[in-house]
Design a protein around this motif. Structure first.
Motif, short mmCIF file in Angstrom:
data_model
loop_
_atom_site.label_atom_id
_atom_site.label_comp_id
_atom_site.label_asym_id
_atom_site.label_seq_id
_atom_site.Cartn_x
_atom_site.Cartn_y
_atom_site.Cartn_z
N ASP A 54 -2.31 -7.25 -3.83
CA ASP A 54 -1.21 -6.33 -3.57
C ASP A 54 0.01 -6.58 -4.44
O ASP A 54 0.57 -5.64 -5.03
CB ASP A 54 -0.80 -6.40 -2.09
N ILE A 55 0.43 -7.83 -4.53
CA ILE A 55 1.63 -8.14 -5.32
C ILE A 55 1.40 -7.92 -6.82
O ILE A 55 2.22 -7.27 -7.47
CB ILE A 55 2.14 -9.56 -4.99
N PRO A 56 0.29 -8.41 -7.37
CA PRO A 56 0.05 -8.10 -8.79
C PRO A 56 -0.09 -6.60 -9.06
O PRO A 56 0.39 -6.11 -10.09
CB PRO A 56 -1.25 -8.85 -9.11
N GLU A 57 -0.71 -5.87 -8.13
CA GLU A 57 -0.84 -4.41 -8.29
C GLU A 57 0.54 -3.77 -8.33
O GLU A 57 0.81 -2.93 -9.20
CB GLU A 57 -1.65 -3.83 -7.13
N ALA A 58 1.41 -4.16 -7.42
CA ALA A 58 2.75 -3.58 -7.38
C ALA A 58 3.55 -3.93 -8.63
O ALA A 58 4.21 -3.07 -9.22
CB ALA A 58 3.48 -4.06 -6.12
N THR A 59 3.46 -5.17 -9.05
CA THR A 59 4.19 -5.61 -10.25
C THR A 59 3.72 -4.85 -11.48
O THR A 59 4.53 -4.30 -12.23
CB THR A 59 4.00 -7.13 -10.47
N GLU A 60 2.41 -4.83 -11.68
CA GLU A 60 1.87 -4.15 -12.86
C GLU A 60 2.20 -2.66 -12.84
O GLU A 60 2.56 -2.08 -13.87
CB GLU A 60 0.35 -4.35 -12.93
N ALA A 61 2.08 -2.04 -11.68
CA ALA A 61 2.37 -0.61 -11.57
C ALA A 61 3.83 -0.32 -11.91
O ALA A 61 4.12 0.66 -12.61
CB ALA A 61 2.03 -0.12 -10.17
N LEU A 62 4.74 -1.15 -11.45
CA LEU A 62 6.15 -0.94 -11.77
C LEU A 62 6.42 -1.14 -13.25
O LEU A 62 7.16 -0.38 -13.87
CB LEU A 62 7.03 -1.87 -10.94
N LEU A 63 5.81 -2.17 -13.82
CA LEU A 63 6.02 -2.44 -15.25
C LEU A 63 5.42 -1.35 -16.13
O LEU A 63 5.95 -1.07 -17.21
CB LEU A 63 5.44 -3.80 -15.62
N LYS A 64 4.34 -0.73 -15.67
CA LYS A 64 3.68 0.32 -16.45
C LYS A 64 4.16 1.72 -16.11
O LYS A 64 3.67 2.70 -16.66
CB LYS A 64 2.17 0.23 -16.27
N GLY A 65 5.11 1.82 -15.17
CA GLY A 65 5.67 3.13 -14.84
C GLY A 65 4.79 3.96 -13.93
O GLY A 65 4.81 5.20 -14.02
N ASN A 66 4.01 3.32 -13.06
CA ASN A 66 3.17 4.05 -12.12
C ASN A 66 3.55 3.65 -10.70
O ASN A 66 2.84 2.89 -10.04
CB ASN A 66 1.69 3.76 -12.40
N PRO A 67 4.67 4.18 -10.21
CA PRO A 67 5.19 3.72 -8.93
C PRO A 67 4.28 3.98 -7.73
O PRO A 67 4.37 3.28 -6.72
CB PRO A 67 6.52 4.46 -8.79
N LYS A 68 3.41 4.98 -7.79
CA LYS A 68 2.53 5.26 -6.65
C LYS A 68 1.67 4.05 -6.32
O LYS A 68 1.48 3.70 -5.14
CB LYS A 68 1.66 6.50 -6.93
N PHE A 69 1.14 3.38 -7.33
CA PHE A 69 0.32 2.19 -7.09
C PHE A 69 1.17 1.02 -6.57
O PHE A 69 0.70 0.19 -5.80
CB PHE A 69 -0.47 1.78 -8.33
N ALA A 70 2.43 0.98 -6.99
CA ALA A 70 3.33 -0.05 -6.48
C ALA A 70 3.59 0.18 -4.99
O ALA A 70 3.59 -0.76 -4.19
CB ALA A 70 4.64 -0.06 -7.26
N GLU A 71 3.80 1.42 -4.62
CA GLU A 71 3.99 1.75 -3.21
C GLU A 71 2.75 1.40 -2.40
O GLU A 71 2.84 0.84 -1.30
CB GLU A 71 4.34 3.23 -3.05
N ASP A 72 1.58 1.71 -2.95
CA ASP A 72 0.32 1.39 -2.27
C ASP A 72 0.19 -0.12 -2.04
O ASP A 72 -0.21 -0.56 -0.96
CB ASP A 72 -0.88 1.89 -3.08
N GLY A 73 0.52 -0.91 -3.04
CA GLY A 73 0.45 -2.37 -2.91
C GLY A 73 1.38 -2.88 -1.83
O GLY A 73 1.01 -3.74 -1.03
N ALA A 74 2.59 -2.35 -1.78
CA ALA A 74 3.56 -2.77 -0.76
C ALA A 74 3.08 -2.35 0.63
O ALA A 74 3.15 -3.13 1.59
CB ALA A 74 4.94 -2.20 -1.06
N ASN A 75 2.57 -1.13 0.75
CA ASN A 75 2.07 -0.66 2.04
C ASN A 75 0.85 -1.45 2.49
O ASN A 75 0.68 -1.72 3.68
CB ASN A 75 1.77 0.83 1.99
N ASP A 76 0.00 -1.83 1.56
CA ASP A 76 -1.17 -2.66 1.90
C ASP A 76 -0.72 -4.01 2.46
O ASP A 76 -1.33 -4.54 3.39
CB ASP A 76 -2.06 -2.88 0.68
N ALA A 77 0.34 -4.56 1.91
CA ALA A 77 0.86 -5.85 2.40
C ALA A 77 1.35 -5.73 3.84
O ALA A 77 1.17 -6.66 4.64
CB ALA A 77 1.96 -6.37 1.48
#
Length: 175
Positions: free
Chosen positions: A113-136
């Motif tokens: 979850d945390i690596p998914e959120a980090t990578e998504a934010l760094l790559k400009g794909n916030p939907k996956f970052a939100e998913d990672g946070a919600n999964d946590a």
């Protein structure tokens, strides 16, 4: 001797002026962004507390604030993982299965979850970052609900749930 006093005074004024103009302070606009973003989260006071604990917060944008919160999630996950390992060694047999489940849940948070959120934010794909946070959030709830009776990880699960929900709410501003 009398000439030194005016020179010393001038030097003092110049140095003071330099320090005042070169110091980084929270500008009203910086604080305004943090306040505006935190008002959109489920826990304004905790959001403010977490963001103010990072010296980079006043000078960053929404994505930077989200990354700060992902780092808060990482810290909360590490605290929970350490406590789980301490408890596994000395827990009663009826809690062993629940603690093993919590170890799996927090491993998923830390490794996925945390690596998914980090990578998504760094790559400009916030939907996956939100998913990672919600999964946590789901993983922390799963840990808490795995105990029959009082959980020894309630504080850690609540901290992870709160930090993750705040993170997801901040990320939604990027969608």
């Amino acid at each position: 001797m009398t000439m030194l006093k005016p020179i010393a005074f001038l030097i003092l004024i110049v140095c003071t002026n330099f320090v005042v103009t070169e110091c980084r302070t929270i500008q009203p606009n910086d604080e305004n962004l943090i306040q505006q973003i935190c008002k959109k989260t489920p826990n304004y006071a905790l959001c403010i507390q977490y963001l103010h604990s990072d010296p980079k917060a006043p000078s960053t944008d929404v994505r930077g604030l989200a990354l700060i919160m992902v780092n808060v999630m990482k810290n909360k996950a590490n605290i929970a993982i350490n406590k789980i390992h301490q408890l596994i060694g000395k827990s009663p047999p009826d809690q062993k299965e629940a603690l093993d489940n919590c170890a799996d849940n927090y491993n998923a948070i830390a490794v996925a979850d945390i690596p998914e959120a980090t990578e998504a934010l760094l790559k400009g794909n916030p939907k996956f970052a939100e998913d990672g946070a919600n999964d946590a959030v789901v993983e922390a709830r799963g840990c808490e609900n795995g105990f029959k009776g009082k959980s020894p990880l309630t504080a850690e699960n609540n901290a992870m749930r709160d930090a993750s929900a705040i993170t997801a709410a901040i990320v939604r501003n990027l969608l």
